[in-house]
Design an enzyme around this catalytic site. Structure first.
Site, PDB file in Angstrom:
ATOM      1  N   PRO A 277       0.814  -1.216   0.000  1.00 56.20           N
ATOM      2  CG  PRO A 277       0.239  -0.762   2.240  1.00 56.20           C
ATOM      3  CD  PRO A 277       1.043  -1.725   1.369  1.00 56.20           C
TER       4      PRO A 277
ATOM      5  CE  LYS B 104      -0.104  -2.664  -7.618  1.00 57.25           C
ATOM      6  NZ  LYS B 104       0.112  -1.182  -7.614  1.00 57.25           N
ATOM      7  N   PRO B 105       4.589  -2.165  -5.912  1.00 54.40           N
ATOM      8  CG  PRO B 105       6.183  -0.499  -6.347  1.00 54.40           C
ATOM      9  CD  PRO B 105       5.746  -1.885  -6.771  1.00 54.40           C
TER      10      PRO B 105
ATOM     11  CD  GLU C  82      -1.507   2.118  -8.791  1.00 57.82           C
ATOM     12  OE1 GLU C  82      -2.595   2.092  -9.380  1.00 57.82           O
ATOM     13  OE2 GLU C  82      -1.350   1.683  -7.632  1.00 57.82           O
TER      14      GLU C  82
ATOM     15  CB  SER D  98      -9.025  -0.867   0.347  1.00 57.44           C
ATOM     16  OG  SER D  98      -9.134  -1.358  -0.992  1.00 57.44           O
TER      17      SER D  98
ATOM     18  CD  GLU E  12      -2.689  -5.358   7.421  1.00 54.58           C
ATOM     19  OE1 GLU E  12      -3.830  -4.914   7.710  1.00 54.58           O
ATOM     20  OE2 GLU E  12      -1.716  -4.642   7.209  1.00 54.58           O
TER      21      GLU E  12
ATOM     22  CB  CYS F  68      -5.177  -0.547   8.509  1.00 53.88           C
ATOM     23  SG  CYS F  68      -3.602  -1.369   8.806  1.00 53.88           S
TER      24      CYS F  68
ATOM     25  CD  GLU G  92      -9.815   1.721   6.524  1.00 54.56           C
ATOM     26  OE1 GLU G  92      -8.797   1.464   7.172  1.00 54.56           O
ATOM     27  OE2 GLU G  92     -10.159   1.084   5.511  1.00 54.56           O
TER      28      GLU G  92
END
Length: 497
Positions: free
Chosen positions: A169, A194-195, A197, A247, A268, A302, A400
């Site tokens: 994330p 994949k980080p 964007e 998410s 997670e 979170c 959230e």
């Protein structure tokens, strides 16, 4: 109990911003940065100034396929290494981050708008994660060999899963990468990561600095949008497990895509942590706790202490204390001082989502006791906000917001507090504030959350697992449980007859 809504906050701005050391342009595949097959790019923005820092490739399916092929080619050799050898690599990664601490802190702050205290904590925690995982990889234990059937000896092998797809994330870019990379490698897997964007820079910089320490293909990084890169990782037949921190919606998409190849998933996901304050609690400590844990990282967390349930007999006093605490928070850009507590939201899109949530609270007739607005000037800054007089079942108790917003509602009985706290799709974290020893033991057992703190909130230890229940997903980060999640169990039975 509340104050009139007005602007109390200004953004302290640094006179000059350190120039971050940017990573190379390209995808990190097979141990080196290589050109993307896509010509499209993504702007990476400093959210505290709205300036474009650099661009990274908007990766393609072909990029993912190449990265998975590299991870697959490296899988057998890496899995065959001893735990001692794998641990040595993880310790070397920790040493590299430590030696380049200032570089990583500066780059992380520039890419996320984090204040100095948060950026420093992120990097320290990433270092500790690699060091712990190095030790845990060597202390891996399981059932011993024994006879469970006549004339047969059983042995349990804990093996690497294989190739792991990782999706991280934007709220803790390097730290969440460390939470995945360290146990994934420690358990003997290779990976493609994949980080997010918006925040790929520290992960790419890590790849650049460790390229000579990790065998080619063991760690691969592909930048790009989730709908392309993340989806391909989830569905790829040669990816054995996909792990995401993100998410609930993102987790659902990953799980659905992974189902096609029946691969394991590690989720997670989000949270809406209740902070249950009983009538005997230390109210000043609770208010300070919410100030720290509700607004850490600008509430983009979170496990944030974002939903307070306080006993009706002490609600007025607690709210006065909380509003006073929050009114003293300092907002600022990176480099504006060590006392800055809150930086910017991560992006314009997220900044606008938080402001919409605040407008919805106003439309619902809720009281904004402090904050509640955007600040003046450049950057995606939102005032630290406390919303009071929140009735049971109001949307803000379950949605959230993921920003610097804490809501306060009241309860009358212990049973009501427990029931209301559990009335959420999330199950990541919660806290209980009480001086009653019996209550401190009984209430956490009835709260449906993966982590429950007593008289504190958002204190995390690398040795202990982090993960949730219900909509917050399943699987555990940190601790030896993370290595379990990235391993598979094999039973071999030998016939001695």
């Amino acid at each position: 109990m509340t104050t009139a809504e007005k602007t109390l906050f200004t953004v302290r701005r640094a006179e000059s911003t350190p120039t971050p050391s940017l990573p190379p342009f390209g995808q990190f595949i097979g141990g080196a940065f290589v050109p993307s097959t896509s010509e499209a790019t993504v702007d990476v923005v400093n959210p505290a100034t709205e300036e474009v820092l650099t661009q990274v490739p908007a990766g393609s399916v072909e990029d993912v396929d190449a990265a998975v092929a590299a991870a697959l080619a490296a899988k057998a050799a890496w899995a065959a290494k001893t735990p001692k050898d794998r641990a040595a690599v993880l310790l070397r990664i920790a040493d590299i981050i430590e030696a380049n601490r200032e570089l990583f802190e500066t780059l992380e702050a520039a890419n996320t708008g984090k204040p100095a205290a948060v950026a420093e904590d992120d990097i320290s925690s990433a270092i500790d994660t690699f060091r712990f995982s190095a030790g845990a990889a060597r202390a891996y234990s399981t059932l011993g060999a024994d006879d469970y059937a006549e004339n047969h000896t059983s042995v349990i092998h804990r093996e690497p899963v294989g190739v792991v797809g990782v999706i991280t994330p934007w709220n803790y870019p390097l730290l969440m990468a460390a939470w995945k990379i360290a146990p994934v490698l420690g358990a003997g897997n290779t990976l493609v990561l994949k980080p997010a964007e918006q925040t790929p820079l520290t992960t790419l910089k890590l790849a650049e600095l460790i390229a000579g320490e990790v065998p080619a293909g063991v760690v691969n990084i592909v930048t790009g949008p989730g709908r392309v890169v993340g989806n391909r990782l989830s569905e790829h037949p040669d990816v054995d497990l996909v792990a995401i921190t993100g998410s609930v919606g993102s987790g659902q998409k990953v799980a659905a895509s992974a189902a096609g190849s029946v691969k394991r998933v590690h989720l997670e996901l989000g949270g809406k942590a209740p902070v249950v304050i009983f009538d005997d609690a230390d109210l000043e400590a609770a208010a300070k706790g919410v100030r720290s844990a509700g607004f850490w990282n600008g509430g983009q967390e979170c496990g944030s202490a974002c939903r307070v349930l306080v006993h009706e007999s002490v609600a007025e006093k607690f709210t006065e204390l909380l509003v006073r605490e929050i009114s003293e928070i300092t907002i600022g850009t990176p480099g504006a001082g060590d006392d800055v507590e809150i930086g910017s939201m991560i992006s314009k899109a997220h900044y606008e989502r938080v402001l919409v949530a605040l407008d919805d609270a106003r439309k619902d007739g809720l009281t904004i006791a402090v904050g509640g607005r955007a600040t003046e000037g450049p950057g995606y800054f939102v005032e630290p906000t406390v919303i009071t007089d929140v009735p049971a079942g109001a949307p803000i108790t379950s949605n959230e917001i993921f920003g610097p917003v804490v809501s306060v509602e009241t309860f009358a009985t212990d049973e009501e507090a427990i029931t209301r706290a559990n009335e959420t799709i999330y199950g990541l974290a919660a806290s209980v504030w009480t001086k009653d020893s019996a209550r401190s033991l009984s209430v956490p057992r009835r709260l449906d959350f993966g982590t429950v703190w007593v008289n504190s909130h958002l204190v995390i230890a690398t040795e202990m697992p982090w993960g949730g229940f219900k909509g917050s997903g399943y699987g555990r980060d940190l601790s030896s449980y993370a290595l379990d999640d990235f391993s598979r169990t094999k039973h071999v039975m030998y016939n001695r007859g």
